[in-house]
Motif scaffolding. Structure first.
Motif, PDB file in Angstrom:
ATOM      1  N   VAL A 199      -5.217   4.115   6.807  1.00 16.68           N
ATOM      2  CA  VAL A 199      -5.654   2.946   6.072  1.00 16.68           C
ATOM      3  C   VAL A 199      -7.362   3.158   5.796  1.00 16.68           C
ATOM      4  N   ARG A 200      -7.535   2.971   4.484  1.00 18.29           N
ATOM      5  CA  ARG A 200      -8.845   2.957   4.063  1.00 18.29           C
ATOM      6  C   ARG A 200      -9.325   1.744   3.408  1.00 18.29           C
ATOM      7  N   VAL A 201     -10.684   1.647   3.514  1.00 20.48           N
ATOM      8  CA  VAL A 201     -11.114   0.291   2.905  1.00 20.48           C
ATOM      9  C   VAL A 201     -12.253   1.200   1.936  1.00 20.48           C
ATOM     10  N   ILE A 202     -12.132   1.108   0.732  1.00 21.76           N
ATOM     11  CA  ILE A 202     -13.034   2.046  -0.373  1.00 21.76           C
ATOM     12  C   ILE A 202     -14.116   1.146  -1.104  1.00 21.76           C
ATOM     13  N   PRO A 203     -15.178   1.302  -1.026  1.00 26.77           N
ATOM     14  CA  PRO A 203     -16.198   0.353  -1.751  1.00 26.77           C
ATOM     15  C   PRO A 203     -15.757   0.731  -3.349  1.00 26.77           C
ATOM     16  N   ASP A 204     -16.262  -0.511  -4.039  1.00 22.47           N
ATOM     17  CA  ASP A 204     -15.979  -0.336  -5.464  1.00 22.47           C
ATOM     18  C   ASP A 204     -16.980  -1.434  -5.921  1.00 22.47           C
ATOM     19  N   GLY A 205     -18.273  -1.213  -5.715  1.00 26.10           N
ATOM     20  CA  GLY A 205     -19.606  -2.115  -6.116  1.00 26.10           C
ATOM     21  C   GLY A 205     -19.473  -3.208  -5.126  1.00 26.10           C
ATOM     22  N   ASP A 206     -19.343  -4.344  -5.707  1.00 27.23           N
ATOM     23  CA  ASP A 206     -19.199  -5.568  -4.859  1.00 27.23           C
ATOM     24  C   ASP A 206     -17.849  -6.093  -4.468  1.00 27.23           C
ATOM     25  N   HIS A 207     -16.817  -5.128  -4.832  1.00 27.69           N
ATOM     26  CA  HIS A 207     -15.505  -5.348  -4.672  1.00 27.69           C
ATOM     27  C   HIS A 207     -15.152  -4.023  -3.797  1.00 27.69           C
ATOM     28  N   SER A 208     -13.664  -4.143  -3.439  1.00 28.74           N
ATOM     29  CA  SER A 208     -12.895  -2.899  -2.838  1.00 28.74           C
ATOM     30  C   SER A 208     -11.759  -2.743  -2.739  1.00 28.74           C
ATOM     31  N   GLU A 209     -11.234  -1.489  -2.523  1.00 23.47           N
ATOM     32  CA  GLU A 209      -9.840  -1.223  -2.571  1.00 23.47           C
ATOM     33  C   GLU A 209      -9.184  -0.668  -0.946  1.00 23.47           C
ATOM     34  N   VAL A 210      -8.328  -1.322  -0.885  1.00 18.49           N
ATOM     35  CA  VAL A 210      -7.555  -1.275   0.397  1.00 18.49           C
ATOM     36  C   VAL A 210      -6.453  -0.318   0.004  1.00 18.49           C
ATOM     37  N   VAL A 211      -6.503   0.876   0.896  1.00 16.87           N
ATOM     38  CA  VAL A 211      -5.332   2.023   0.409  1.00 16.87           C
ATOM     39  C   VAL A 211      -4.646   2.174   1.741  1.00 16.87           C
ATOM     40  N   PHE A 212      -3.345   2.002   1.827  1.00 14.32           N
ATOM     41  CA  PHE A 212      -2.496   2.147   3.060  1.00 14.32           C
ATOM     42  C   PHE A 212      -1.458   3.290   2.771  1.00 14.32           C
ATOM     43  N   THR A 213      -1.313   4.271   3.487  1.00  7.64           N
ATOM     44  CA  THR A 213      -0.424   5.471   3.222  1.00  7.64           C
ATOM     45  C   THR A 213       0.571   5.218   3.914  1.00  7.64           C
ATOM     46  N   ILE A 214       1.969   5.045   3.505  1.00  5.43           N
ATOM     47  CA  ILE A 214       3.081   5.048   4.239  1.00  5.43           C
ATOM     48  C   ILE A 214       4.005   6.203   4.345  1.00  5.43           C
ATOM     49  N   ARG A 215       4.197   6.919   5.398  1.00  8.24           N
ATOM     50  CA  ARG A 215       4.724   8.106   5.370  1.00  8.24           C
ATOM     51  C   ARG A 215       6.374   7.937   5.930  1.00  8.24           C
ATOM     52  N   ARG A 216       7.265   8.482   5.246  1.00 10.43           N
ATOM     53  CA  ARG A 216       8.673   8.573   5.675  1.00 10.43           C
ATOM     54  C   ARG A 216       8.844   9.278   6.636  1.00 10.43           C
ATOM     55  N   ARG A 217       9.408   8.689   7.839  1.00  7.18           N
ATOM     56  CA  ARG A 217       9.893   9.634   8.994  1.00  7.18           C
ATOM     57  C   ARG A 217      11.349  10.109   9.117  1.00  7.18           C
ATOM     58  N   ASP A 218      11.652  11.090   9.506  1.00  7.24           N
ATOM     59  CA  ASP A 218      13.012  11.698   9.435  1.00  7.24           C
ATOM     60  C   ASP A 218      13.865  10.557  10.106  1.00  7.24           C
ATOM     61  N   GLY A 219      15.037  10.346   9.523  1.00  9.52           N
ATOM     62  CA  GLY A 219      15.967   9.300   9.798  1.00  9.52           C
ATOM     63  C   GLY A 219      15.774   8.029   9.023  1.00  9.52           C
ATOM     64  N   VAL A 220      14.586   7.869   8.241  1.00  6.62           N
ATOM     65  CA  VAL A 220      14.474   6.727   7.635  1.00  6.62           C
ATOM     66  C   VAL A 220      15.106   7.002   6.212  1.00  6.62           C
ATOM     67  N   THR A 221      16.008   6.034   5.716  1.00  9.76           N
ATOM     68  CA  THR A 221      16.722   6.100   4.511  1.00  9.76           C
ATOM     69  C   THR A 221      15.775   5.513   3.358  1.00  9.76           C
ATOM     70  N   ALA A 222      16.032   6.070   2.079  1.00  6.05           N
ATOM     71  CA  ALA A 222      15.196   5.626   0.883  1.00  6.05           C
ATOM     72  C   ALA A 222      15.040   3.925   0.884  1.00  6.05           C
TER      73      ALA A 222
END
Length: 131
Positions: A85-108
């Motif tokens: 998870v990252r909090v990315i600066p964008d001037g006086d705002h920000s973007e939060v990016v969360f990466t979800i990884r699909r693990r073995d055995g997890v259906t679509a």
């Protein structure tokens, strides 16, 4: 083994420092991260959370100046899931990016449900910080 990743992000009308300060405090998780925690307590270097998956242990990246909110979630099965998870600066705002990884055995469908839960959590975080 990871077979697929997706990135979910939200822009928040607050500085990256403000977002990081709030989101990096595990005590705040029950307010915005229902997908992970409805209750959380400290246990040494980790936190124990009551989650929709049962009780889990959560270990967070050390405090840092880079907006890194990575955390490991150890499930009751003993499996550990790494969550970047990252909090990315964008001037006086920000973007939060969360990466979800699909693990073995997890259906679509399960993967899509996980993504929807993370998106809902990030929307709650946005709502709390912009209120």
């Amino acid at each position: 083994m990871t077979t697929e990743s997706t990135h979910i992000s939200v822009f928040i009308a607050r500085t990256a420092a403000d977002v990081y300060a709030y989101a990096s405090d595990p005590a705040n998780l029950p307010a915005w991260a229902a997908g992970l925690s409805t209750n959380i307590t400290r246990d040494g270097d980790r936190w124990l959370a009551d989650s929709p998956m049962g009780q889990v242990a959560v270990t967070f990246a050390p405090a840092n100046d880079y907006g890194i909110l990575d955390h490991d979630v150890t499930l009751s099965s003993g499996d550990t899931v790494y969550n970047p998870v990252r909090v990315i600066p964008d001037g006086d705002h920000s973007e939060v990016v969360f990466t979800i990884r699909r693990r073995d055995g997890v259906t679509a469908d399960e993967f899509a449900e996980d993504a929807a839960a993370v998106n809902a959590d990030l929307q709650r975080l946005k709502g709390l910080l912009e209120a």
